[in-house]
Design an enzyme around this catalytic site. Structure first.
Site, mmCIF file in Angstrom:
data_model
loop_
_atom_site.group_PDB
_atom_site.id
_atom_site.type_symbol
_atom_site.label_atom_id
_atom_site.label_comp_id
_atom_site.label_asym_id
_atom_site.label_seq_id
_atom_site.Cartn_x
_atom_site.Cartn_y
_atom_site.Cartn_z
ATOM 1 N N TYR A 29 32.312 81.253 0.442
ATOM 2 C CA TYR A 29 32.253 81.919 -0.854
ATOM 3 C C TYR A 29 33.045 83.214 -0.766
ATOM 4 C CZ TYR A 29 28.386 78.671 -1.329
ATOM 5 O OH TYR A 29 27.623 77.539 -1.357
ATOM 6 N N ARG A 42 29.054 86.445 -5.224
ATOM 7 C CA ARG A 42 27.922 85.833 -5.933
ATOM 8 C C ARG A 42 28.380 85.071 -7.148
ATOM 9 N NH1 ARG A 42 22.920 89.805 -5.812
ATOM 10 N NH2 ARG A 42 21.903 87.812 -5.615
ATOM 11 N N CYS A 59 32.858 70.676 -3.619
ATOM 12 C CA CYS A 59 32.094 71.899 -3.407
ATOM 13 C C CYS A 59 31.310 71.879 -2.097
ATOM 14 C CB CYS A 59 31.163 72.133 -4.582
ATOM 15 S SG CYS A 59 30.396 70.657 -5.220
ATOM 16 N N SER A 65 29.413 82.499 4.547
ATOM 17 C CA SER A 65 30.339 83.158 5.472
ATOM 18 C C SER A 65 29.795 83.273 6.888
ATOM 19 C CB SER A 65 30.690 84.537 4.958
ATOM 20 O OG SER A 65 29.558 85.352 4.955
#
Length: 113
Positions: A29, A42, A59, A65
């Site tokens: 992300y 976010r 996805c 991370s």
DNA sequence: CGGTTGACCAAGT
DNA sequence: GACTTGGCCAACC
């Protein structure tokens, strides 16, 4: 189930970058946000959460991370739930998962930009 | 326009 | 290693 009807430019970028991740690699992300020159990690997660491009956008190749799987299909439950399925798919693509965690995560991480 | 929410992150306890 | 806190930013109400 929350279905998206209109996507913003921001979300479109997220989906686009996701679809660029090759099989056998993953991204995070944070990387996606970084590639877009923003710190909205976010918001990236929120975008994938309602992922209207389900089959089109892989996805499941997007993880947290820290090398853990993050969330999948509405849940962020770490112990055997939808996360298990996400792990299976990644394994099928040639990645190695160890207890919900990507093995050699940083080497498998696809670098955007 | 203000407040809440979220598939996040990093640092601290 | 588990849990808490503060910070970030976009979408939604």
């Amino acid at each position: 189930m929350k279905t998206k009807q209109r996507v913003t430019e921001f979300e479109r970028q997220v989906y686009d970058l996701c679809s660029k991740v090759p099989k056998g690699s993953v991204t995070s992300y944070k990387e996606i946000a970084h590639a877009m020159h923003t710190k909205a990690y976010r918001a990236v997660g929120a975008a994938l959460r309602s992922n209207p491009y389900a089959p089109k956008v892989p996805c499941h190749r997007v993880v947290a991370s820290n090398g853990t799987l993050g969330g999948f299909q509405g849940s962020i439950n770490p112990r055997g739930h939808s996360l298990r399925k996400k792990a299976s798919m990644l394994t099928e693509e040639g990645l190695e998962i160890n207890k919900g965690r990507i093995k050699e995560f940083e080497e498998r991480l696809f670098k955007l930009q």
